[in-house]
Structures are given as structure tokens and as C-alpha cells.
Enzyme design. Sequence first.
Site, short mmCIF file in Angstrom:
data_model
loop_
_atom_site.label_atom_id
_atom_site.label_comp_id
_atom_site.label_asym_id
_atom_site.label_seq_id
_atom_site.Cartn_x
_atom_site.Cartn_y
_atom_site.Cartn_z
CG HIS A 243 -2.06 0.96 1.14
ND1 HIS A 243 -1.95 2.28 1.49
CD2 HIS A 243 -3.35 0.78 0.72
CE1 HIS A 243 -3.11 2.88 1.29
NE2 HIS A 243 -3.97 2.00 0.83
CD GLU A 298 -8.68 -2.61 -2.72
OE1 GLU A 298 -9.77 -3.22 -2.78
OE2 GLU A 298 -8.60 -1.38 -2.81
#
Length: 353
Positions: A243, A298
Site C-alpha cells: 500500500h 483489498e
Amino acid sequence: MASGLDGVVAADTILSHTDPIAGMVWVRGVDLPALAVRYGFEGTVALLWDGFAGDGLDRGELHAALGAARIAAYEAVGTWLPLAAGRSLFEGVRIALASLPDTATAAEIVAALTVAVPALVRQASDQPPLAPDPALSTGADLLRMLHGRTQPPDRVAALDTYFTVMCESGLSASAFTARVVASTRASLAASVLAAWCAFTGALHGGAPGPTLNMLDAAEAAEDLNAWVEDRLRSGQRLMGFGHRVFRGNDPRAEAMRRPLQAMGPEAGRLAFADGLERAVAAAIERVKPGRRLPPNVEVTAALLLDAVGIPREAFTPVFAIGRSAGWLAHAMEQQKTGRMIRPVSAYVGPPVG
């Protein structure tokens, strides 16, 4: 200048603050776990929009406003839905948003998306759209309009948590797009349409579906550890891992795990995802010692959307329903500044003069 504008402050905001080291997000001073437990989606929207779309907004007021706006949005479905026939779901959402008048309010825009997404999904399978129930919450009504019947409370609670923790994420590409458009004094409808276009890219809101595809491939592998290591050594991206902001724990994922676990067997592949996380951690240590590649939001988001019965092709449009509340908050905050965003570029072309 940093690549991708990393570290560049482009706006002052009262909307949210993210601490990557502490692994926490605050929305107008309220920490993310409290939002998920005490506020819910409508309460979080009221918090975000207070002072922009009205003063003293509360959860009940937003619940009623969004419910009434869904009824109005449904009445307009017949004007744009035929134009979306035969097109992709992403194009259909773009058509639905483009049909909104410039006078559309924030509540009307969120409601239009909430009605449009299930209508588009149902049209793709030759089913008529269902009228909304204004008495229900956004999550509950979306699931009912999509599946054709009221859904169990645990599914509704899971989707509400998803919308709550995903609705605001700072100055992401789509939120920044919304601010840029709003800064020109364009309408909120134009700002959200532009944000949606930015959101559809695979590096942004388009990630949840491919993440589930990656989980499918990992689960089908004969040797999970070898499969992970092979992908890392060949330079292939592991969707759902890594990320730009969070380098470790992502509090949004943690918040979504609770309602997922409460669903029991319906939670699907949580245990497998945990095993995959361990396999990735071990493989990255072998392939690139000292580096970390933690799972991002996610993975949990894809598992949650799958568990509540959202078709994977609709993951990004459903994501946008929740995130549109944040886009609108950024657009309205930017409008209040009265300042147009106009950065400069550094020329690196052939010599001049």
C-alpha cells in the site's frame, strides 16, 4: 518533485487524518473503529458533510434524506438505463452519473449511484430494476434491490461496515480529482463524475475484483508457497498486498474482519487469506530480505463483497457508492475555499530560447 506527488501537501482539510505508523484513520476527529461501531454509514456521512450540506446533520436525518433521494433517483432510471444496454458496467455507471443535472445535491448523487448499480447489474441478466425502500439503510436497500429480497442482518451489517470504513480515505487520486473539478466552480455532479472516471483505473478503485481473481489463482495452486515465491521472483504484482500509505496494519481491514467473522461459514475464505498472508511474509523474506509486503484492505474488502453476494464485476461500482460520500465532502470543502487548484509543472523537454 517526488514522483506521483508523494509527500506534497495539496490541500488543507478538516475531513480526515491518517497515521500510517499508528495504523489509524480519524474522520473529523473520530477514530475508525468508533465509526464502524457507533456511527454506521449514514452517521459517518452526516459527520463528513456537516457544515457543507447542512448544519447539525445527524444519522437519522441522513437516513431519511438518502431514502427519499433513492425514490427520486428510481423515477429517473428509465431515462438513462436503456442507453447503458450492452455496455460495460463501468460505462453504465458513467452514463447514470452523466444524466444527473448540475443542480443535484450531495444526497441525490449518492442515492443515484445506490439505485443505478443494482439496476445495471440486473439489466445485464435481463431482470428489471427494483424500486427502493426508503425506510432501509443504504446498505440494506442496495442488497435488496440487487438480490430481489431483503437480506439477512449479518450481510447488511457487513456491507454497512464496508461503506463506513471505505467512504473517506484522504486525498486519493479520485478525491483529488473531485477537488480539482469543484475548484473550478463546476457542479457536484460534475465533480463526482470526474472522480468516478479516476476511480475506474486498476491501480485505484478497480483493484477489488482482480484481488479476488488472485485469491482464486492462489487457492488453485498445488503448492501455495512455491506459487507465491514464483510470482515474487518474476516481478509479478500480488494484488491485495502492499500500500502507498499503510506499511503495516490497515485499520479498515481490521474493522471489516469483525462482521465477516460474525457471518460464520458465509465469511468464505478468511482462513485461506490468513494462510496466504503468512506465505507471502515468508516468501518476501526469502526473496527480498528486510522488505515487507503486508496485505492491504483489498483482500478483506474482496472477501466481504463476495460474502454478501456482490458479483465481482460490480465490486468497483459498489465501492464507489460508499466512496462517493467522501468525494462529495472533498468537493464541498474545496468549494468553500473559493480557490481554483492550479499547480505548475517543471519543464524537462528540449532546450528552449
